[in-house]
Design a protein around this motif. Structure first.
Motif, PDB file in Angstrom:
ATOM      1  N   VAL A 152      -4.597  -6.480  -4.098  1.00 46.05           N
ATOM      2  CA  VAL A 152      -3.732  -5.317  -4.380  1.00 46.05           C
ATOM      3  C   VAL A 152      -2.812  -5.641  -5.553  1.00 46.05           C
ATOM      4  N   ARG A 203       7.337  -0.418 -12.335  1.00 43.76           N
ATOM      5  CA  ARG A 203       6.710  -1.363 -11.412  1.00 43.76           C
ATOM      6  C   ARG A 203       7.683  -2.397 -10.881  1.00 43.76           C
ATOM      7  N   GLN A 212       0.830  -1.207   0.000  1.00 41.33           N
ATOM      8  CA  GLN A 212       0.000   0.000   0.000  1.00 41.33           C
ATOM      9  C   GLN A 212       0.866   1.259   0.000  1.00 41.33           C
ATOM     10  N   SER A 228      -2.749  -4.311 -10.355  1.00 44.12           N
ATOM     11  CA  SER A 228      -1.699  -3.753 -11.218  1.00 44.12           C
ATOM     12  C   SER A 228      -1.334  -4.692 -12.377  1.00 44.12           C
ATOM     13  N   LYS A 270       3.203   6.890 -11.322  1.00 45.56           N
ATOM     14  CA  LYS A 270       3.416   5.498 -11.714  1.00 45.56           C
ATOM     15  C   LYS A 270       4.835   5.237 -12.258  1.00 45.56           C
ATOM     16  N   GLU A 272       3.768   5.456  -5.821  1.00 47.34           N
ATOM     17  CA  GLU A 272       3.670   5.423  -7.278  1.00 47.34           C
ATOM     18  C   GLU A 272       2.616   6.394  -7.791  1.00 47.34           C
ATOM     19  N   GLU A 273       1.484   6.485  -7.044  1.00 43.90           N
ATOM     20  CA  GLU A 273       0.441   7.424  -7.461  1.00 43.90           C
ATOM     21  C   GLU A 273       0.976   8.846  -7.421  1.00 43.90           C
ATOM     22  N   ARG A 298       8.638  -3.211  -7.179  1.00 46.06           N
ATOM     23  CA  ARG A 298       7.835  -4.038  -6.284  1.00 46.06           C
ATOM     24  C   ARG A 298       8.356  -5.472  -6.233  1.00 46.06           C
ATOM     25  N   GLN A 352       2.094   1.696  -3.450  1.00 51.61           N
ATOM     26  CA  GLN A 352       1.020   2.183  -4.323  1.00 51.61           C
ATOM     27  C   GLN A 352       0.880   3.692  -4.193  1.00 51.61           C
TER      28      GLN A 352
END
Length: 1927
Positions: free
Chosen positions: A1617, A1580, A1566, A1621, A1577, A1572-1573, A1583, A1569
């Protein structure tokens, strides 16, 4: 000085002289012609005396004054002039205080010419002398006031006082002596005592005034040989009176404080202003006679009396006040003694600081200290002469005195009294100024070490400390904002973030304002000097406006409320031009928003609203708000999802800077747009704001109407007149629309909130515009129909009290012709309904009955209707008196009230007679409380002071009191039984058991419990065959004739509500009725004997009732009685509370098990009884009763050697319970604070008692005291600093607890030794640690403190050795406050030294564990408070590494292993460690090696058998592993061990470890996330650096096999979650699983997991995510997947009203997430049936009672493709009401797009008819009969927000518009249409028949049943209408 009261307008009264004196005066002024000037004066005065009109008398006195001024000496006739002057002087001395006539006479005498001054002085002196010598004691206050008036801007009066000085001083001494003597005899008579205190205060004040104004005369008198001794004697005796007042604690503070001023003033007046005065005052302060030698012998003798030992501590305080106020400190000090006195005062006050207990005294100390600091500043400002060096050094910042004063400030800046906090802040500011003046000025504050250190330490404090803000504000004021911003640049953002806390918002906003105003001035100044004018404003915006906009857009709405209230208006006031910057920033580059925040639109509305309220926004003439915002944006905001955004938008429309600004047509349109969807608001705050804002608009409309009408009369230009008339027409149309719209929503079935808002607004309309039907400009009454009025009348039957009250108020405002209550038939129907409801078994029905009777009281026909009802019931009732002339409205009200009370009284007497023979029949058919409630309500609406039929009322009152006693006798056996809640026969007391047995005799058989579980049928034959006086009306309950149905619950409710109503009625009678004294003949209605009898009744109820409901409500009545006793004029009644209190205390002292006082149930009503008696004592009095009671109770509550058995401890239990109630009572406020220390000691010592009852009561008292000291819990965190205190503040406020807690702790610590292996638990150890753990250290404490905390430390550390785990934990928590932040490293090091370095046989693991816990808590506290790493070389790393074996398997104790690992996590876990990099790296390596060798990771390790602490140990290991594997793997050695560690955690057999690991993974996902927001973004793959493929497959496999529900829910959430993505690859061990297979298995899991809410929600959310993926990937083929229909029905089942809120919220989120893919897809992927079911579920959620559910469901609008929506809601976040309307419209449009109009219309018609809805079936129309269980409090599933009637109308409207759409094929649907028509007709017929069978006025008698049937009938009618259209 003494606090002055707010001035009130003086009352003009005529001259009042006795007749003989008046005639003499008039005769002396008679004159026979001649002497023109003087004769005219005499005639004027004669006329004045003959008049009785005070205003005319003033005018004549003013005329006499001008005549007096014009008089010439040669015209004067001695005798006549003397008579005129005598008349004026005599009248002047006879007038009462503050009479303007007295001022007029003083002005007239002052205007006399110079030659007349001497005779005038002589006359006035003679009159005043006569007053002084002849005054009787009751005239003392008047004479004192006359003396004071002579000195109030009246030079002649002042000369008069100087002339009569000895006489005046003798009189004042005589008056004060009399007051002192009388005070001792007034104990218990609070009102008389309070009046005496006022008189005493006036006398002391006047004496101070006399001495101040007569200095010269006094000086000459004391120097004169002849009169000196007499004057000295008078002054000495006067000084004796002052000293008596100072030392007598019975006097209130204001009197003592003024006496302190008087003492110092008198000494100064006698001795002059030299060094000797300061010497004498110093001696008085020190209480040492040696310094008095310089005083005259008589003065010295008196002062020595004040220096005697044992004087109260307050004496020094008031003398300090006197010294500062009465001695002059301006300019250079006269000598060294003055300097000594100036430094002695603060030290004396600081010594008092620790000894005082009362908060009011703390207030005086704070005020006097501030006064001292002002005096010290005055000394330092002494012009030419330099300040003495010693004094200068003592007042500078580094001095000892300043340090002590700062300690006082830090102890008191959180004080509960506002005044103390305010004075503390003023003192801090003055200390800074003293430092500035006393030390060498530095050009820059950063170069002043004292200021730099002070700033840093203040900024380092916790932000919840309110005192911090004021102190920082003082620094800003004196040193500028730049100084603080340089030390802490993030200060603006931090303070704006604090604005969400309502406790801190006012303080934070005040500091913010000081900062940004100062910063703006500094930037402007520096920019002007440097020539950079363009950029400085941008910098200011960046510092202050940008953080504000970020918070407004991102924070939750409840966190930003206070920004609008406190901060934004101040910012815009400071810089109006910033508004344009805000609007531009929010419309162009708005900060990113978060879910639940107001967003940029909301922020824009907030800024514009605040700007408009400040008058910053341009007026409406320049387009809407100067064209700043488009209209469409405002319309969106008015129906926005978030309440506060709507309110801000409405505020923007309604609020205006000018109250007469015309309301524009656009504003009216916007209100019309806002109102319909916003009437039904569930939040009370939103309703209040809506009404308040619309009131502003309506007031503006009213005021502008007056202006427009005036302009129409004056205006000449036709164009302007036409414009004004057009505006008035628009107003009329708008108001009529508003009126009709609000009346139309008051239908049966409307929600409570909508009714409430509508009624509020209608009452406003009635108040501001009236519902007139005449030629009024708006004539709103014409819009009100009789149907509207009837609907308002039916609102009186609502279950909600507020709705009843508003409806009743509105009915008085509506046109009587529409209401129709004056029609005899309607009056009779409503009266009959009210009388029936007054005997209902449902308690709220009696409230409805009372409101209906209140409505009828003003109707002239009520008497006739009552007579008709009486005849029907066979009651004897006198006919209403006939009168030839129509009686006045007041007479009608009184006659009707009298008739109604008499009627109800007769009914009640009859019913009480019957209940005496059968209480069960009463409970079932005519519970007594309804009638009593109605009588009380009627009396409340009556002005009892102006009744004319007094004889009849007296008879009624006597009968009421008697019937109340009878009612009480009937029900008290139940209420006073030992077990009233269940009515179980347990009583052995012979008196009560007889009555109880009689009642129980009716409940046969007694040997089973079926009575308590099922209703009892009573045999009507047995009940009814005794003779009766008449045919009594029985309610519907008995209409079947087969008997009464009664449950134990009904009997009990009947009894305790009857007790409540008896209490309320008796309280009302005593409080509101005038007292009838035998001594005077005025028309009182209740006698002293009756009042005393009522008091004794309440005493018996409160002391003997055992049912909480009964004694709590008796208490309410008793409070009314005690309130009346204090204010009554009868001395006998005034003394009753004191007498009753002493009696009950005596009874408590001597009570034992045989006493009637209830010793269980927390002493039942006894604490209430004592509370009521004490709360009647006036707050302004000396509170002698409270002090006496508290002392008595505390002595009883303490332990005693002879109290060791249950019987001997009864008084102690009572005392503890009563104390608890008194400490909880907010009305006693700060007056109980002085006794908190004693109460705490009693509670702690009570734990040592061997008797359980004492320990239980001590626990309750202790809990109350913790709340009283530390405040009500302000959050869920038990250890939040908001509910704690610094050690310094705690022990300063409660100094007595310091030695007590220390001794108790020492005693308890001595018992804590676990070497023997035996558990020794000291009874009060836990309490001591609990109190100590509520304290925390303040960085301001410095190294030493007067109440040093160091002595506690060794004992707390020793408590860590306890064998009890919880004690060790509490000891660790309690140690933290006692270790200063600077001492933490050394203390931790010392504790680590105590740990064993290697395994050994005799290790005490309890001791090791206690030490490790203390280390852990200290390190955590340091981490939170210090914000800096541990100092290098602290030895902590070495200490830990030396004992590292404790974490390994060498240590056999898993509890200590876990504790050691927790310490390691504390140091190694965070990204920013407390240790330096090299130390922490080494520690991490060792920790990792321990982890890798542990049972959790090592594959070859033998499985550990679960022992004590094994789970705890594994969890601690897991925390280390999470830190290394998930949180910060890069700091522990990269991804290689990280993946392995996470897999080990997920495979661990203990579910707690798996759960902790999954929580850690979820938290990290979380966080990522969010990051990234924010950063648009980023890549990825970050992660998966810590989440490799093996781990992912492990997670998916776990989802299919995990057995523990919590873990399973967590793993599903993690996968959801991850799936959001990218598409998940499912595996079952090594086998791959397809998406469809995974979906089927997860769906089965979701279907079978309804027992666990968390698991059910997680499973369905993940399944829904997979469904959306599936439909997205293949929309055409989705309908072929068989499980999608199952998924649809599962989602629908989660939307039912009965589901938990969490499930409904999840369902809402699921439906919102699949709106675009499933619900609005043009391909209809799930088929029509499933899609319609999902839509229906969405509409159900949009009407759910829970606001969060509705708001969540309304988000679907933002996911609908834009082409499908209308422009006004497209892409906007709208409120549920608008979303519902838009949703139904959207569904109709989709049905057309799908080409399924015909089946869609029929499906919607089924919805309309209520097919498949819960509880809707054809049989539901039958009226329930007697065979159904009638439970008293069963509510069923109530949805107070949903309005089925409105929903049905909405649906009907949309279906009708859909029918008109082209392309539908209806012939195919004919059979289905026919079937639906048949069903709808059957439903319409059956519901109509059921409606017809209801009793008259069913809206009152069967409201819920009537509403239900009406809805069914409406559904059927509207469905038939649709089906007719189809044909």
């Amino acid at each position: 000085m003494v606090v002055k009261k707010k001035k009130t307008a003086a009352k003009v009264q005529a001259v009042v002289l006795d007749e003989e004196k008046l005639h003499e005066l008039i005769a002396s002024l008679s004159v026979d012609g001649g002497q023109e000037g003087l004769g005219q004066l005499a005639r004027t005065l004669q006329s004045c005396l003959e008049l009785s009109e005070p205003v005319q008398q003033i005018q004549l006195v003013k005329k006499a004054g001008s005549q007096l001024e014009a008089l010439r000496e040669e015209e004067a006739d001695g005798a006549l002039l003397q008579a005129c002057l005598h008349a004026l002087s005599l009248v002047y001395t006879s007038l009462q205080a503050k009479n303007p006539l007295r001022r007029a006479i003083a002005s007239a005498l002052s205007s006399a010419p110079a030659w007349m001054q001497e005779p005038a002085l002589g006359t006035l002196s003679a009159c005043l002398s006569a007053c002084l010598s002849d005054a009787a004691s009751e005239r003392y206050p008047h004479v004192v006031d006359t003396v004071a008036a002579c000195l109030d801007s009246f030079p002649l009066g002042e000369s008069c006082i100087n002339q009569l000085l000895p006489e005046v001083l003798q009189f004042l001494h005589k008056g004060l002596s009399e007051y002192l003597h009388r005070n001792s005899g007034l104990t218990g008579r609070h009102i008389a005592q309070a009046q005496l205190m006022q008189s005493c205060l006036a006398a002391v004040k006047t004496s101070v005034l006399v001495i101040q104004r007569c200095q010269e005369r006094m000086g000459s008198g004391l120097r004169a040989e002849r009169d000196r001794h007499e004057l000295e004697d008078t002054l000495g005796r006067l000084l004796g009176c002052y000293m008596h007042i100072l030392t007598d604690e019975e006097f209130v503070q204001s009197v003592q404080s003024t006496a302190g001023l008087a003492v110092v003033l008198l000494i100064r007046s006698v001795m002059g202003c030299g060094d000797e005065v300061a010497s004498v005052v110093c001696s008085l302060l020190r209480s040492s006679p040696p310094g008095l030698d310089s005083a005259p012998p008589w003065l010295k003798q008196r002062c020595e009396g004040l220096c005697a030992g044992g004087r109260p501590p307050g004496v020094s305080l008031y003398l300090c006040h006197g010294a500062l106020a009465m001695l002059s400190w301006k300019g250079a000090l006269p000598g060294p003694q003055w300097e000594q006195l100036l430094l002695l005062v603060p030290n004396t006050l600081l010594d008092l600081d620790v000894s005082i207990k009362e908060s009011s005294t703390a207030m005086v100390v704070a005020r006097v200290l501030t006064l001292w600091s002002s005096a010290a500043l005055d000394c330092l400002q002494a012009g030419e002469q330099p300040c003495p060096p010693r004094l200068q050094w003592s007042l500078s910042g580094d001095s000892e005195l300043q340090r002590h004063l700062l300690e006082h400030i830090y102890s008191h800046w959180e004080h509960p009294l506002d005044g103390v906090r305010h004075q503390t802040r003023s003192l801090f500011r003055n200390l800074l100024l003293l430092h500035q003046r006393a030390s060498t000025p530095a050009p820059d504050p950063t170069q002043d070490p004292y200021i730099s250190e002070l700033t840093r330490s203040l900024l380092g404090l916790e932000w919840h400390m309110r005192g911090k803000y004021g102190s920082l504000g003082c620094l800003v004021e004196l040193y500028g904002a730049g100084h603080l911003l340089a030390v802490q640049p993030q200060l603006p953002s931090h303070l704006v973030g604090l604005m969400g806390d309502h406790n801190l918002a006012p303080y934070a906003s005040d500091l913010l304002e000081r900062l940004f105003v100062s910063h703006k001035a500094q930037l402007a100044g520096s920019a002007g000097a440097a020539g950079e004018v363009a950029t400085w404003m941008e910098r200011w915006h960046q510092t202050w406006v940008t953080p504000l906009l970020r918070v407004l857009c991102r924070a939750r709405l409840d966190q930003t409320t206070y920004i609008l209230d406190y901060f934004l208006p101040k910012l815009l006031r400071c810089s109006p031009s910033s508004l344009a910057h805000m609007v531009r920033a929010l419309q162009d580059t708005a900060p990113p928003c978060t879910p639940g925040s107001r967003g940029s639109l909301g922020a824009l509305m907030t800024c514009l609203r605040a700007a408009k309220a400040q008058g910053v926004v341009p007026s409406s003439k320049e387009g809407l708000w100067g064209g700043l915002v488009p209209l469409s944006l405002l319309q969106q905001a008015l129906v926005h999802k978030h309440d506060q955004v709507r309110m801000d938008a409405l505020g923007l429309v309604c609020e205006s800077h000018r109250s007469t600004e015309a309301v524009s047509s656009q504003e009216m349109e916007l209100v019309c747009h806002f109102l319909p969807p916003n009437l039904n608001s569930q939040a009370p705050g939103v309703r209040q704001q809506t009404v308040s804002l619309l009131k502003k608009l309506l007031c503006r409309m009213k005021d502008s109407t007056v202006l427009l009408k005036r302009r129409l009369i004056q205006e000449r230009e036709q164009e302007q007149r036409d414009g004004d008339q057009h505006t008035l027409r628009q107003y009329k149309e708008f108001l009529r629309w508003l009126c009709v719209r609000l009346l139309e929503v008051l239908l049966t079935g409307s929600s409570f909130s909508k009714c409430l808002t509508s009624l509020h607004l209608l009452c406003l309309l009635g108040e501001l515009f009236t519902f007139s039907t005449g030629p009024d400009v708006f004539a709103l009454g014409e819009a009100v129909t009789s149907t509207h009025a009837q609907n308002v009348l039916y609102c009186v039957g609502s279950n909600f009290l507020e709705v009843k009250q508003l409806a009743a108020t509105l009915l008085w405002q509506l046109p009587p012709s529409a209401v129709g209550l004056q029609v005899p038939e309607q009056t009779l129907r409503v009266l009959q309904a009210a009388l029936d409801l007054s005997t209902s078994t449902k308690p709220f029905d009696s409230v409805t009955a009372a409101h209906l009777l209140h409505l009828l009281l003003r109707q002239p026909g009520l008497g006739a209707a009552l007579l008709h009802c009486a005849r029907e019931q066979g009651l004897e009732f006198p006919p209403p008196p006939s009168s030839p002339t129509p009686p006045s409205e007041g007479a009608v009200l009184e006659l009707n009230a009298l008739a109604a009370v008499q009627f109800l009284l007769r009914c009640l007497q009859s019913e009480v007679s019957r209940s005496e023979s059968s209480l069960l029949q009463a409970a079932a058919s005519y519970p007594l409380y309804g009638r009593a409630h109605c009588i009380t309500a009627i009396l409340q609406h009556l002005n009892t002071e102006s009744l004319s039929h007094t004889e009849q009322w007296r008879c009624v009152v006597s009968a009421l009191v008697a019937v109340c006693y009878r009612m009480s006798d009937v029900v008290s056996p139940v209420v006073q039984s030992s077990s009233p809640e269940g009515l179980i026969p347990m009583d052995t007391n012979s008196e009560t058991s007889v009555g109880l047995q009689r009642i129980l005799q009716e409940i046969q058989p007694r040997d089973t419990n079926d009575f308590f579980t099922s209703a009892r049928e009573l045999d009507t034959e047995r009940v009814d065959n005794r003779p009766q006086t008449g045919s009594t009306r029985t309610p519907a309950l008995n209409s079947g004739g087969e008997g009464y149905r009664v449950t134990a619950q009904m009997v009990l409710v009947c009894c305790w509500r009857s007790m409540k109503e008896v209490a309320m009625l008796l309280g009302q009678l005593c409080q509101s009725l005038p007292l009838h004294c035998t001594a005077n003949t005025h028309c009182g209605l209740i006698t002293e004997e009756q009042v005393e009898g009522v008091g004794l009744y309440f005493r018996q109820q409160l002391l003997q009732s055992r049912h909480r409901g009964a004694f709590e409500l008796a208490y309410v009545g008793f409070v009314r009685l005690t309130d009346m006793l204090c204010r009554s004029g009868s001395p006998a009644l005034q003394q009753l509370p004191a007498r009753w209190l002493s009696e009950v205390l005596e009874e408590v002292k001597s009570s034992d098990p045989s006493s009637k006082l209830c010793a269980t149930r927390r002493s039942a009503g006894i604490p209430f009884y004592v509370q009521a008696l004490l709360s009647s004592e006036p707050k302004s009095s000396s509170c002698s009763l409270l002090k006496m009671t508290m002392r008595e109770l505390i002595s009883l509550a303490g332990p005693s050697a002879n109290r060791t058995t249950d019987s001997s401890t009864v008084p102690q239990v009572h005392a503890l319970n009563i104390l608890r109630a008194l400490y909880r009572d907010t009305r006693l406020g700060e007056n109980v604070i002085p006794f908190v220390s004693d109460g705490m000691q009693a509670a702690v010592l009570g734990f040592t008692s061997p008797v359980w009852a004492v320990r239980n009561s001590s626990t309750l008292l202790f809990s109350t005291l913790i709340t009283r000291i530390f405040g009500v819990k302000k959050g869920k965190d038990e250890h939040s600093k908001k509910n704690r205190m610094t050690g310094r503040e705690f022990f300063t406020r409660f100094p007595a607890l310091y030695p007590f807690l220390l001794n108790q702790l020492e005693e308890a610590a001595a018992t804590v030794e676990s070497d023997s292996g035996q558990v020794k638990l000291h009874p009060s150890l836990f309490l001591l640690l609990l109190v100590l753990s509520r304290l925390y250290p303040s960085p301001m404490d410095g190294s030493s403190s007067p109440l040093g905390l160091a002595p506690f430390m060794p004992f707390i550390i020793r408590c860590g050795r306890s064998a009890v785990y919880r004690t060790r934990e509490m000891a660790a928590r309690a140690l933290v406050p006692f270790v200063l932040v600077t001492q933490v490293p050394s203390t931790v090091h010392k504790l680590l030294q105590e740990l064993p370095q290697q395994p050994a046989p005799g290790i005490q693991h309890n001791h090791v564990h206690g030490t490790l816990l203390q280390v852990l808590f200290l390190l955590r506290s340091y981490q939170t408070d210090s914000h800096r790493p541990l100092p290098a070389g602290s030895g902590i790393t070495q200490g830990l590494r030396g004992s590292m074996w404790l974490a390994s398997r060498e240590n056999g104790c898993e509890v200590t292993r876990a504790a050691f690992l927790d310490v390691l996590v504390c140091l190694c876990g965070p990204k920013v460690s407390l240790l330096d990099d090299t130390e922490v790296s080494a520690l991490r390596r060792e920790a990792l090696s321990v982890l890798m060798a542990s049972e959790l990771v090592a594959p070859d390790s033998p499985p550990s058998s679960p022992g004590p602490g094994s789970t705890q140990y594994l969890l601690s290991l897991a925390r280390v592993a999470l830190s290394a594997g998930v949180n910060v793997p890069e700091l522990w050695g990269g991804p290689r061990p990280a993946g392995r560690l996470l897999q080990c955690l997920l495979q661990c057999p203990q579910y707690e470890v798996r759960e902790l690991a999954l929580e850690g993974v979820l938290r990290r996902l979380q966080q990522q996330q969010e990051e990234e927001e924010e950063e648009e973004k980023k890549k990825r793959r970050i992660r998966f650096e810590w989440l490799d493929d093996t781990t992912l497959s492990k997670l998916s496999s776990l989802a299919l096999h995990e057995k523990h529900p919590w873990c399973l829910a967590k793993v599903l959430t993690v996968l959801r979650v991850l799936s959001s993505s990218a598409e998940l690859q499912w595996r079952d061990g090594s086998r791959k699983v397809s998406q469809e297979d995974a979906l089927l298995r997860l769906l089965a899991l979701a279907q079978g997991s309804a027992h666990s809410v968390e698991l059910h929600c997680a499973a369905l959310t993940l399944v829904s995510e997979l469904v959306v993926h599936l439909v997205n990937s293949d929309p055409q083929g989705a309908s072929a997947v068989p499980c999608l229909a199952e998924w649809g029905s599962l989602v629908c089942s989660c939307c039912g009203e009965e589901q938990p809120v969490e499930v409904k919220l999840m369902a809402a989120q699921v439906l919102v997430s699949c709106t675009a893919t499933v619900l609005t897809s043009t391909l209809l992927p799930l088929g029509l049936s499933t899609s319609l079911s999902l839509w229906r579920s969405l509409f159900t959620l949009l009407q759910d009672e829970d606001q969060d559910v509705r708001d969540s469901a309304s988000d679907f609008i933002s996911n609908v493709p834009a082409p499908l929506l209308s422009n006004d809601v497209s892409g906007a976040s709208v409120c549920p009401a608008v979303a519902l309307d838009a949703g139904v419209g959207l569904l109709c449009r989709l049905l057309e797009l799908w080409g399924r109009t015909a089946p869609g219309v029929l499906a919607l018609t089924e919805w309309l008819l209520g097919v498949d809805e819960a509880g809707e079936d054809p049989a539901a129309d039958e009226v329930p009969g007697l065979d159904e269980e009638d439970f008293l409090f069963e509510k069923g599933d109530l949805n107070l927000w949903a309005e089925p009637v409105q929903w049905v109308k909405l649906l009907h409207g949309h279906v009708c518009s859909l029918i008109r759409a082209p392309g539908a094929e209806w012939p195919e649907q004919a059979p289905r249409i026919h079937l639906l028509s048949t069903r709808a007709r059957a439903q319409a017929f059956s519901s109509q028949r059921a409606l017809d069978s209801l009793p008259a006025l069913p809206q009152f008698s069967s409201a819920m049943e009537h509403a239900r049937l009406l809805l069914r009938h409406q559904r059927a009618t509207l469905a038939l209408d649709v089906l007719e259209r189809l044909r």
